[in-house]
Enzyme design. Structure first.
Site, PDB file in Angstrom:
ATOM      1  N   VAL A 104     -27.556  16.818  -3.173  1.00 36.93           N
ATOM      2  CA  VAL A 104     -26.786  18.045  -3.365  1.00 36.93           C
ATOM      3  C   VAL A 104     -27.556  19.274  -2.907  1.00 36.93           C
ATOM      4  O   VAL A 104     -26.971  20.314  -2.605  1.00 36.93           O
ATOM      5  CB  VAL A 104     -26.400  18.174  -4.856  1.00 36.93           C
ATOM      6  CG1 VAL A 104     -27.641  18.414  -5.722  1.00 36.93           C
ATOM      7  CG2 VAL A 104     -25.370  19.282  -5.093  1.00 36.93           C
ATOM      8  N   LYS A 105     -28.875  19.174  -2.817  1.00 37.54           N
ATOM      9  CA  LYS A 105     -29.711  20.332  -2.486  1.00 37.54           C
ATOM     10  C   LYS A 105     -29.545  20.797  -1.046  1.00 37.54           C
ATOM     11  O   LYS A 105     -29.964  21.897  -0.698  1.00 37.54           O
ATOM     12  CB  LYS A 105     -31.176  20.012  -2.767  1.00 37.54           C
ATOM     13  CG  LYS A 105     -31.495  19.773  -4.241  1.00 37.54           C
ATOM     14  CD  LYS A 105     -31.268  21.026  -5.066  1.00 37.54           C
ATOM     15  CE  LYS A 105     -31.745  20.838  -6.499  1.00 37.54           C
ATOM     16  NZ  LYS A 105     -31.626  22.053  -7.299  1.00 37.54           N
ATOM     17  N   ASP A 106     -28.928  19.970  -0.200  1.00 34.97           N
ATOM     18  CA  ASP A 106     -28.641  20.423   1.165  1.00 34.97           C
ATOM     19  C   ASP A 106     -27.789  21.691   1.139  1.00 34.97           C
ATOM     20  O   ASP A 106     -27.953  22.591   1.982  1.00 34.97           O
ATOM     21  CB  ASP A 106     -27.885  19.347   1.943  1.00 34.97           C
ATOM     22  CG  ASP A 106     -28.759  18.157   2.308  1.00 34.97           C
ATOM     23  OD1 ASP A 106     -29.933  18.117   1.899  1.00 34.97           O
ATOM     24  OD2 ASP A 106     -28.244  17.253   3.004  1.00 34.97           O
ATOM     25  N   ALA A 123     -29.971  24.694   0.195  1.00 30.05           N
ATOM     26  CA  ALA A 123     -30.930  24.963   1.260  1.00 30.05           C
ATOM     27  C   ALA A 123     -30.286  25.741   2.398  1.00 30.05           C
ATOM     28  O   ALA A 123     -30.824  26.766   2.861  1.00 30.05           O
ATOM     29  CB  ALA A 123     -31.510  23.648   1.777  1.00 30.05           C
TER      30      ALA A 123
END
Length: 466
Positions: free
Chosen positions: A48-50, A53
């Site tokens: 999910v951090k894409d 970012a």
């Protein structure tokens, strides 16, 4: 999409987001609510951090904080670093990622594969310590003219989920979602997506945080836990406990505390029963969703964010030997285990503060008569019940021997225990076989026995037959 007649993305960044919902068909109760996972492991970077970012980098470009070809720096447990590595590769930036030493080796390998410079630093230190992840990252950015992404306090983090994750869930459920469950790490996912879902539903959607039971978000003691990329660890020597500005507590209706064992075993169930290979923080979130769902009916619909892939944790949560060493598995049938050899297990000692006096140590031992003579010594966490995390145990104290020394006049109640503490002991899991336990014991006369990564007692060579 590309401008020519080929149905394709212009770059990998266009593939971020738009993840599907997948219904839990086997582990969810058949007569309960529908439970869907938001499959964030299908993002290009595997998490999910894409989303955060990309959002943070685009925001920094617009503001001028990140010049063309500049250096991006971030402190992370790994997933945000991987997302930043993908964005950096596509948009021509250099990247330095600072990781705590508890991060899986797979994440370090992935980051280096993308060309990131990786700095590993101790995780179990106070926030003010120069070696803390946040301090190291900030220092590298300042000394090298880099832009610090600062996911914990960057408003572009929750904004990414308010703009994408929340609207996707609302659209995919056709507005029928009633409960939204997500882990709390930086707080960006639950705050951004949760706020959007509350807004479009006129407050009807309930937002539930999933948190490791020792994390301070859910009222835990702040001691170490083994699930990565979630929760809030608090070193006992930290002067000021600062919570992330990305975490908007007013969005969250309640927080469910989930233990390491339940998180890890739920993740393993998801792989074996649903075909979903996920990280342990996904196990935390799904376990929380199952608890929430136990009180709901078939007209309710739960969406739970599963934040990353289990491929980043094959050396941990999916490695039976790793789990046995920490006392999570006790299923060996080919040889006697530590539990078999040691017999009935004593009540676990809560641990002794390294600053305690001899009198305080003996008084605490008197209140726990079944805990055995050898007690773990570690940092001071007053009033914390239960066994300490092995990560914080720095020595051992034989309270039985200490009592004899006081009666003989060799030790005095006012003495600090520091002079009577022996060095650290090896640790063995309660479900490990005899051969592995004896090997780890080595030349030591005793070893700590671990249950779920925490010290449950000690065992000596005699009991192991060594």
């Amino acid at each position: 999409m590309a401008s020519d007649d080929v149905d394709a993305f212009d770059s990998v960044l266009d593939a971020i987001g738009g993840t599907p919902l997948i219904r839990l068909a086997r582990i969810a109760p058949p007569d309960g609510p529908r439970i869907y996972v938001k499959a964030e492991f299908l993002n290009p970077g595997g998490s999910v951090k894409d989303r955060a970012a990309l959002s943070m980098v685009l925001d920094a470009e617009r503001s001028g904080a990140l010049p063309p070809g500049g250096l991006i720096v971030e402190g992370t447990s790994g997933n945000t670093g991987i997302g930043l590595a993908i964005v950096a590769a596509q948009r021509g930036y250099r990247l330095t990622v600072v990781l705590p030493d508890k991060s899986s080796r797979e994440k370090i390998t992935i980051l280096r594969a993308y060309g990131a410079d990786v700095v590993v630093t101790p995780g179990a230190v106070p926030r003010e310590d120069p070696a803390h992840v946040s301090q190291v990252a900030r220092r590298i950015a300042e000394e090298n003219g880099g832009w610090l992404a600062d996911q914990y306090d960057n408003p572009a983090n929750p904004a990414a989920h308010a703009a994408t994750t929340g609207p996707e869930i609302w659209r995919q459920t056709r507005g029928r979602v009633t409960h939204f469950v997500a882990g709390v790490g930086t707080g960006g996912t639950i705050s951004g997506a949760g706020a959007h879902l509350k807004q479009v539903s006129d407050g009807r959607v309930r937002v539930i945080g999933a948190d490791p039971e020792h994390s301070v978000y859910s009222g835990g003691d702040g001691s170490p836990y083994l699930v990565e990329s979630i929760g809030h660890y608090l070193h006992p020597d930290t002067v000021e406990d600062l919570w992330p500005q990305s975490y908007h507590q007013d969005v969250v209706d309640r927080v469910e505390a989930i233990g390491d064992r339940e998180s890890i075993l739920t993740a393993r169930r998801l792989a074996r029963e649903e075909g979903l290979l996920l990280g342990a923080s996904a196990g935390t979130a799904v376990a929380a969703a199952l608890r929430v769902g136990a009180g709901l009916g078939p007209d309710d619909l739960i969406v739970v964010v599963v934040p990353d892939s289990g491929r980043s944790y094959l050396s941990k949560y999916y490695d039976d030997d790793w789990l046995r060493r920490l006392g999570f598995l006790d299923d060996r049938e080919d040889e006697p285990t530590v539990a078999d050899l040691a017999g009935p297990w004593p009540n676990p000692a809560p641990g002794l503060a390294a600053t305690a006096s001899v009198g305080e140590a003996l008084a605490l031992a008197d209140r726990h008569p079944g805990a055995g003579p050898l007690w773990p010594v570690g940092p001071d966490r007053p009033g914390v019940p239960g066994p300490p995390s092995v990560a914080e145990v720095t020595g051992a104290l034989d309270v039985g021997e200490l009592g004899l020394m006081v009666r003989a006049g060799v030790a005095r109640p006012a003495d600090p225990i520091a002079g009577y503490v022996t060095g650290p002991l090896p640790a063995i899991g309660i479900g490990e076989g005899r051969a592995a336990a004896v090997s780890r014991l080595g030349t030591h006369e005793a070893a700590w026995v671990l249950v779920d990564g925490r010290v449950a007692g000690s065992v000596g060579k005699r009991l192991l037959g060594s």
